[in-house]
Every structure is written in C-alpha cells, then in structure tokens.
Design a protein around this motif. Structure first.
Motif, short mmCIF file in Angstrom:
data_model
loop_
_atom_site.label_atom_id
_atom_site.label_comp_id
_atom_site.label_asym_id
_atom_site.label_seq_id
_atom_site.Cartn_x
_atom_site.Cartn_y
_atom_site.Cartn_z
N ARG A 1 0.85 -1.19 0.00
CA ARG A 1 0.00 0.00 0.00
C ARG A 1 0.88 1.24 0.00
N LEU A 2 1.27 1.66 -1.20
CA LEU A 2 2.06 2.88 -1.31
C LEU A 2 1.14 4.02 -1.73
N PHE A 3 1.64 5.24 -1.62
CA PHE A 3 0.92 6.39 -2.18
C PHE A 3 1.39 6.47 -3.62
N SER B 1 0.76 7.51 -6.70
CA SER B 1 1.02 8.57 -7.66
C SER B 1 1.86 9.70 -7.07
N LEU B 2 2.46 9.43 -5.92
CA LEU B 2 3.40 10.41 -5.33
C LEU B 2 4.82 9.89 -5.49
N GLU C 1 8.09 11.87 -1.38
CA GLU C 1 6.84 12.25 -0.72
C GLU C 1 6.28 11.09 0.11
N LEU D 1 8.24 11.09 3.20
CA LEU D 1 7.92 12.27 4.02
C LEU D 1 6.60 12.07 4.75
N ILE D 2 5.64 11.43 4.09
CA ILE D 2 4.36 11.17 4.75
C ILE D 2 4.59 10.16 5.88
N GLY D 3 5.50 9.21 5.63
CA GLY D 3 5.84 8.28 6.70
C GLY D 3 6.38 8.99 7.93
N GLU E 1 11.24 9.71 -8.35
CA GLU E 1 10.35 8.91 -9.19
C GLU E 1 9.01 8.68 -8.50
N LEU E 2 8.03 8.32 -9.31
CA LEU E 2 6.73 8.00 -8.73
C LEU E 2 6.74 6.56 -8.24
N LYS F 1 4.57 4.31 -8.19
CA LYS F 1 3.95 3.27 -9.00
C LYS F 1 4.86 2.82 -10.15
N ASN F 2 5.90 3.59 -10.44
CA ASN F 2 6.81 3.20 -11.52
C ASN F 2 7.96 2.31 -11.05
N ARG G 1 9.38 3.85 4.30
CA ARG G 1 8.31 4.71 4.82
C ARG G 1 8.02 4.41 6.29
#
Lengths: 282, 295, 347
Positions: free
Chosen positions: A90-92, A94-95, A99, A102-104, A149-150, A152-153, A166
């Motif tokens: 469960r990643l974010f 599209s960030l 980021e 950082l949210i982590g 990088e994003l 999801k990539n 994270r």
C-alpha cells in the motif's frame, strides 16, 4: 532476557460467526526478530491489524511497553513507535518516493495549516529536518537515487523496500513487516534478510509475518505458529520446526482429513517448510 | 386515517416514477460503478418521445409507452457507446473522468431538446378519461393505477429477468467481480450494453408516465427527477434492485407527506435531507451490502 | 527502561544537495516582501489593463479570477484530498449571502464581510465534513449534492435571503485588480499548503487511507480541514461574486454550478493547481467565446467535455509536471533528481 515490548493477552476477534483470532497470547521482546507463521487464513495479518488498531479485539488486551493499546486511535500508533508494512503493498502510488517517505515521517512533525501558509522559520526548520530524515531512510533502503520517481513506476521488489523505508522514517521502536519477502526472487530475499538484520541492529524490534521458511528460520529469534486463529506453537525456530502440531497443521494427518478439505491452499507452505529445513541443515 | 391513506396512494404513484429511474442508476452502478448522470435526460427524452408519438401519430397509451421505451433504449445504447465505452477502454481514465463525461452527455442531451423543442413546458394530451375510484376512504385515480400498475409490472419483470435468465445471471456475476466474470466467458461489453438498454427503457417508460401524471413535459425535467432518483438509489443501497424500489417509494412518500404538511416550498429538500440522515446512520444505504474494509 | 538509539542515521552520508539559492533569498522577511511586491505588480498591471481592454472582456477576466479562487478550494477537497464533492456551489452561495447580508444589513466594511463570508462557509464545510467520517466515494458525493440542494431550498425559503426573489441592492465593490490580487494570493496559498506536511497528509488521504493512518495521519482531521479550507475559498469567491453582480438568487448556485466547478477542476487536471487554473480559464471563457453560436453553445460545451475526457482523461495538464516542462523549455538543465516516465500517467 530483555523486556517485553509488545504483549498480547488472550486476544480474540470474531467476524460474525467466524473466530478469526481465538484467545491468542504472545509477546515480542525488545530487540529481537520475532516471526509469526501459519497456513493461509490462519489469522496472521489479523493479528497485525489488531495491533495497529485497524480492528478492535472482542476480548483480551494488547500492551505496547507499559501502555495498553485498547482504545488508542490507529493514527496515534506511529507516534507511539509502531510502524508497519502491508501484505498487499500500500504505497501512495502517484506520489514520488520522497513524498511517500515524508508522509511516513508525519508523526515526527507538528506543523499545521498556519505553518504551511506563513512559512515562518520554525516551519522551515521542521521541513528541513523531515526531508533530511526522509533522505536517510531512502538511502538506508538503497532508494535515494530514485527519490524523485513515482512510487507506481518502481519494480515490485523496490516497492516493498519503499514501504519499509516509509515505516522506518517514523523511527519506530517496533516494526511490523507483513510478508516482506512475498514475490521476491532468491537474491532479493537474501538482501531482504540482510536488511532486516540491519534494521534490528539499529535497535528496532522486528515482528514479521512470512510464508517463506528459509527467511523465517534464517533470521528469526523466536517463531510463533498460528492455525485456525489459535496459537499452536511458540519457541525457537528449531523447536517449532520439530513440533508435531506444527507439522500436522502444515501437512495434515489422516485423522484430520475432514478439516483439511475445507482449507483452500495447503501445498505452498508445504514446499516452503521443506526448503526451510534444508537451509537450517547447512 | 383516510387522509393518511390518500397521501399514501399519492406518494406511491410518485415514488413509482422515482423507483423506475432509480433502477437504471442502481443497475449501472452495480455493474460498472458509474453514476450515469445522463439518466435524467433519457427519462426526459422518453417523455418527449411519448408526447411526439401521441401528437403526430395519434398513438394510444400503450404505443406511446412502448415507442418511448424503444427510443430510449437506443438512446441509452448510443450514450454508452459514445460517452462511456471509450473511457472504459482507456487505462488512464479514472472514475471521475467517466463522471464528467456523463455530465457532458447530460448537458448535451438537455440542450439538444431545447433546440428541438424550445424551453417551454408542454401539456400532455389526454389519452383516456381519468376517473377516480374510492377505496377505503381514499380516492385513487385511473392515472395513479396506471402508474403503479405499469411500474410494478416492469419491476417484477426486471426482477425475474435478473434472477432467472442466463443474461441476468451474467449481469449479477459481473457486478460481483468483473474480471472473474470475464474469465468465465461473460461478454462484459455486451452485458454492460444490455444493462444500459434495460435501464434506459425503464427511464423511458417512467418519462411517459410522469408526462401523463403531471401533464407537463419540458427539456429540464430530467435534472431534478434524475437527482432525486439517484438519491433514491443511494438511499436504498446503490447496486441493490429492491433497494432502488424501496428508496424510490420512500422518497415519493416523503415528498407527498411534506406537501400535505403545508411544506411544499421545502419539498425538494426532503429527498436529500432523508438521504443524508439515512447515510449517517447506515452509510451503505437501507438494503446495501456493507463493504468490509480489507487490509 | 533503557532508551534505544534507533535512528537509522549514520548509515548514510548522503544528504540532499542543498538548493542553489542565495542565502538572503531564503530569509522569510525578504520572501514576504517579494510576495508583497508581486501583489503590487499584479495590481499595477491589472489596473493598467482595466484602462485598455473593453469592459466586456474585463468582466470575463474578473469572473475568471473569482472562479479560480472558488475552484482552487474545490481542487483542495476533491483533487488533493480525494473527497468527491458535487455541492461546492453551496459554499459559494453561503459565502455570497453571508457577505451580502454583512454589507447591506449590517453595514460592515467590505473586507470584513468577505472574510466573514469565507468563515461562515468554512463553518458549514466543517459541518459537511463530518459525514465524511463515515461516507466515502460516491456516497459522499451524493451527500454533498444533497447538502447543496438543501442549501438552495433553504435560501429560497428564508426571509433573510429574500427567498426566490433574490437578494438585491448589494453595492458593487469588486474590480479586476482586487480579484487578480486575491486570485494570485489564493494560488500562492494553495501552492504553499500543498508543499507542506499538512498538504502531504491531505494527499496521503487521497492515495490510501489505510496506509496514511498507519503513517500517523489522522485522516478524519485532514478531510474535515480540507472541506473547511475549500469552503473558505468558495465563500470568499461567493462574496466577491455577490459584490460584482450586485444581485444574487438561489438558482445562481444550483447543481449545474457545482457541476461546472467540478468540470473546471477535472478538465484541467485533478490535484494540480496549474491545471485547475487552466481548466477554470478555459471553461469560463469558452461559453463566452462560443456565444456566437447562440443556442448551440451548450451543445458544444457538453460534447467538448465528453471528447476531452475520452482523449485526455487525466485532464489537460494531467501527468504533466509543470516545473519540469518549464525548466526544459527554458533550457535550465535537468532537474536534480532524474524523473523517468512521468508523462502519460493520468490520475
């Protein structure tokens, strides 16, 4: 023996008529690598979800250090020092990696709306600290080159590592890893085992769920086994491997055919268990 | 008591219309999780088709209803084909893009009708002599019997179709798990098209019935009816066919009761106030499946 | 109990390369002054513009600016935090009526009235934010739609709003320079907000609530905050609108208005400030540019929405990293971190 950091006492969770976790008691000690194994559907991830407050137990208590976790809102746990990864990543997505991490680190900061809009020095100092910590966590997991990088990539194995980064950035005392080796190739698995040891060496207690017996038996200090929501064995890896009840749970016996028929998947852990035994023989 | 019974009858008639449109929303939502905002406009086109058939070809009631249903079926298929299917195919299109596309279709259709017909309201010509029957102190008009009867017939037909036909089974499978259904050989595109067709036919019938009942047809009639029907579908539990019927009837009843309580100025707010209250208590709607959070 | 040093630091020497920026530029009073200077420049330019361009075009620009303020609020709720709102026009209505009542009946100064309009709208944003504790996705969308319809009906029936007749006698207090400055300030505030701990938390709610919670983000708090801040922007925009048209009525803020605002955000590119501004400019100007088509213009408008969603489902700027694009255009070299495949990923 070092002190207990996480303590589950007689924890039970029911979904309607189904008892997902049935009177489980177990502990995790400071500084160890603790594993929880069991056939599919045994209730392992449910235990994690109970510890992290996604579900509330119907009975029993969960203590983290001196503190009872009953009634603690899930978002407070990161601040208390419990971080986790998820079985299905469960990643974010599209960030960017930066980021994500950082949210982590959210629980390490305090600034709010006013800070964001007025950008006074305390806010800037905090942002700088957070981004420094984020870089460190990314670098620790070998992902700092891809910070922009994003998520999801990323290839699969790196997504798993990003999840760990994270979790690490919140500087947890206890890290819960839910099947960290799932979907990894042998090389990635060895690297992962090395990483988990490195994490433990920084002083973080690791509590993991894993299907891969090579990984479990290779790094764990103690292993607990869950079957049908009940704890059926708990001890050193070698003890657990020899335990008759555990072997029965994984392989089944003639007398238990009736129950076995209702279990969806049994073949996979069987193979893994044999693999684990072979490894330990080395 | 008679007064109450009377309002029940009125509410039932109004609610049947909402329920018919709500069925279209709920079926499409159940299958592809799309709020088809153009449904209100399809209902409006149904009403106009009926009107047109009656005025130009002197069609009788049944012809008007069937003709409207046939036309809206085609219209629904066209809308699906043009505005939704290309988005379903595109991997980059999220649910919001589909929603905006649906809104675009809705604006297009209502403007088209303004261009074809003008913005004015037209009355519906009398198709048969309305009569009132007295039933246990409440009077029920032939129109109301017609609306409730036709709606009930269509709903039972839909229920039987979804339950007992192979197509219906495929549709239900699709709503449970689209990928698995496709793997089992369900033709996803065809089933989605059929769902749109059925929903549009129901909306078309509802349009004619509403035109007759209110004696008023106009290009913007679809907006409010569509919103309320959508509220009805959510109230009942979106994706649930019985839920749409229950929701439609409840909202119809609530509105009529509100009017009876001399609050007719506020009646447009009732549907939504009830909706919000119900959602606060039961977030998945009255008959909706509650979704278990999976971690 | 012994505390353990469990920081992972020391493992890596590699901290980020510091940004190449003169030290004095990093001082916040300097930046604050620069920002004020920017606002003054905007004021001067638009004041001059006001003299040159015809009144009609000036009016379109003015409404574009007001719409930008409002849609930025919606973008925060829906684009950034991921809470689909189909009732944003209700906040605009609340702000418009509140500000109008403040100046007309209470004789408050215009600036204060604008602020109060925004705050009242924000209050309702909090009230509406509470259902989000339990609702998600389309259920939330329909609840916001319902809320907006209720607001419209209430405004139609209250005495203080003068009901369906509409509220008139509002003084015209708004001109292009004021709107331009406020719009620029709104853009800046949103950009700052998004690029902060607070903004990242909001985006994490959009991306994955469960993972956000596990990361320590109080998702409920940030959802309500997004509704409050988004509503505040809409409320201020509503106050500006009321003091531009001098007459407001409940039907100005109906479902179609909410839909129009959502279209602006989605058309430009959800979650992107630049996209929101672009979408708002296009959709504010488009109906005016299409005016020569008279009756056909809404037909074209509807068809355009469909076509755009088919060919650019992520919005006009969906998947475009603006800073990178600008940098490349100006040949300022590559960005510090290498970005692979950003394009083509709509949201």
């Amino acid at each position: 023996m070092s002190e207990t950091i996480l303590d589950l006492q007689d924890v039970t969770l029911r979904f309607g008529g189904l008892v997902a976790v049935d009177g489980v008691s177990m502990d995790v000690r400071q500084g160890e690598i603790r594993a929880l194994i069991g056939p599919n559907g045994a209730g392992k991830s449910t235990i994690f979800n109970l510890v992290t407050g996604v579900y509330r137990p119907n009975q029993g208590t969960i203590r983290f250090g001196e503190r009872s976790l009953n009634g603690v809102p899930p978002h407070r746990l990161a601040g208390l020092g419990i971080a986790r990864t998820f079985q299905n990543i469960r990643l974010f997505s599209s960030l960017s990696l930066m980021e994500n991490v950082l949210i982590g680190a959210h629980s390490r900061g305090r600034s709010g709306l006013a800070g964001a809009v007025f950008r006074l020095p305390p806010f800037r100092q905090e942002e700088e600290n957070l981004s420094l910590q984020a870089w460190e966590a990314l670098a620790f997991m070998g992902l700092d080159q891809k910070a922009g990088e994003l998520a999801k990539n990323l290839p699969y194995g790196e997504q798993r590592r990003l999840e760990i980064a994270r979790a690490l950035v919140s500087q947890p005392r206890l890290l819960l890893l839910d099947e960290p080796a799932a979907g990894m190739n042998p090389q990635e698995k060895s690297a992962l085992m090395e990483t988990i040891r490195r994490i433990r060496d920084t002083g973080i207690t690791v509590f993991l769920i894993e299907h891969d017996m090579r990984v479990v038996m290779g790094i764990s200090d103690r292993v607990a086994v869950l079957n049908y929501g009940k704890k059926i064995a708990d001890g050193l890896p070698a003890e657990v491997r020899e335990d008759a009840g555990v072997i029965e749970a994984y392989l089944g016996t003639g007398g238990k055919r009736e129950r076995r028929r209702t279990r969806p998947v049994v073949a996979l852990p069987q193979v893994a268990l044999e693999g684990g035994a072979g490894h330990a023989g080395n | 008591m008679a007064q109450f019974l009377q309002q029940m009858v009125n509410g039932l008639a109004l609610g049947s219309i909402y329920a018919l449109i709500a069925l279209g929303y709920t079926m499409v939502y159940g299958i592809i999780a799309l709020i088809n905002f153009a449904y209100g406009e399809i209902y409006m086109f149904g009403a106009f088709t009926g009107l047109f058939l009656v005025l130009t070809w002197k069609a009788n009631l049944y012809l008007a209803i069937f003709g409207a249903m046939a036309f809206t079926t085609v219209l629904g298929l066209v809308v699906e084909r043009v505005a939704y299917r290309p988005l379903r195919r595109s991997r980059n299109a999220g649910r919001l893009s589909a929603l905006i596309s649906a809104i675009g279709a809705s604006i297009f259709l209502s403007t088209l009708m303004v261009l074809l017909h003008g913005p004015a309201t037209t009355g519906f010509p009398t198709l048969f002599q309305n009569r009132n029957f007295v039933l246990g102190g409440a009077s029920i008009s032939l129109y109301q019997i017609l609306i409730i009867g036709v709606s009930a017939l269509l709903m039972v037909g839909l229920d039987l179709f979804v339950r007992y036909t192979k197509t219906g089974r495929a549709m239900r499978a699709l709503s449970q798990d689209a990928d698995a259904a496709a793997l089992m050989g369900v033709n996803t595109d065809l089933m989605i098209a059929i769902t749109f067709a059925i929903g549009s036919a129901l909306a078309g019938a509802a349009g004619v019935l509403a035109g007759i009942y209110f004696n008023a047809v106009q290009p913007y009639m679809g907006l409010m009816a569509g919103l309320k029907a959508f509220a009805a579908a959510v109230l009942g539990g979106i994706g649930s066919i019985p839920g749409a019927v229950v929701g439609g009837l409840l909202i119809g009843l609530a509105e009529i009761m509100g009017v009876a309580a001399k609050l007719s100025d506020w009646k447009d707010a009732f549907a939504f106030a009830i909706l919000i209250l119900v959602l606060l208590v039961k977030p998945s709607g009255l008959l909706g499946r509650s979704i278990i959070k999976k971690v | 109990m012994s505390t353990v040093d469990n920081s992972v630091s020391g493992a890596v020497p590699g901290a980020p390369a510091p940004r190449r920026q003169p030290a004095w530029l990093k001082l916040w009073p300097v930046q604050a002054l620069l920002f004020l200077a920017l606002l003054v420049a905007v004021w001067a330019v638009t004041e001059a513009l006001n003299l040159v361009i015809p009144a009609y075009q000036g009016q379109i620009l003015l409404f574009t600016g007001i719409n930008v303020i409002i849609t930025l609020g919606l973008n925060l709720i829906t684009g950034v935090t991921g809470q689909l709102s189909l009732g944003h026009a209700a906040f605009m209505a609340i702000g418009a009526y509140a500000a109008a009542i403040c100046t007309v009946s209470l004789h408050l100064p215009f600036a204060l009235a604008l602020l109060l309009g925004g705050l009242v709208a924000a209050l309702f944003g909090v009230v509406l934010g509470f259902p989000t504790l339990r609702l998600s996705g389309d259920y939330l969308a329909i609840a916001t739609l319902g809320f907006a319809e209720i607001v419209r009906v209430v405004n139609t029936n209250l005495k203080i709003t003068n009901g369906a007749i509409g509220y008139y006698g509002i003084q015209k207090r708004v001109d292009l320079p004021l709107v331009a400055m406020l719009a620029v300030a709104a853009v800046a505030a949103m950009a700052w907000l998004e690029n902060s701990r607070n903004g990242r938390a909001m985006r994490s709610v959009r991306e994955d609530e469960i993972a956000a919670t596990a990361s320590g983000v109080n998702t409920t708090f940030y959802k309500i905050q997004a509704f409050a801040v988004g509503a505040f922007f809409a409320g201020v925009g509503g106050g500006l609108y009321a003091h531009t048209t001098t007459f407001i009525q409940p039907t100005d803020f109906g479902f179609l208005k909410s839909v129009e605002q959502l279209s602006m955000v989605v058309l430009g590119g959800m979650g992107s400030i630049a996209g929101t501004v672009l979408g708002t400019i296009v959709l504010t100007a488009a109906p005016e540019l299409l005016r020569f088509m008279s009756n056909y213009r809404m037909l074209v408008y509807g068809a355009t929405l469909i076509v755009l969603m088919i060919f650019r489902p992520g919005g006009l700027l969906g998947g475009v990293d603006l800073r990178d694009a600008v940098r490349r255009a100006l040949m300022l070299g590559r960005s510090r971190t290498v970005r692979t495949s950003v394009g083509g990923d709509g949201q």
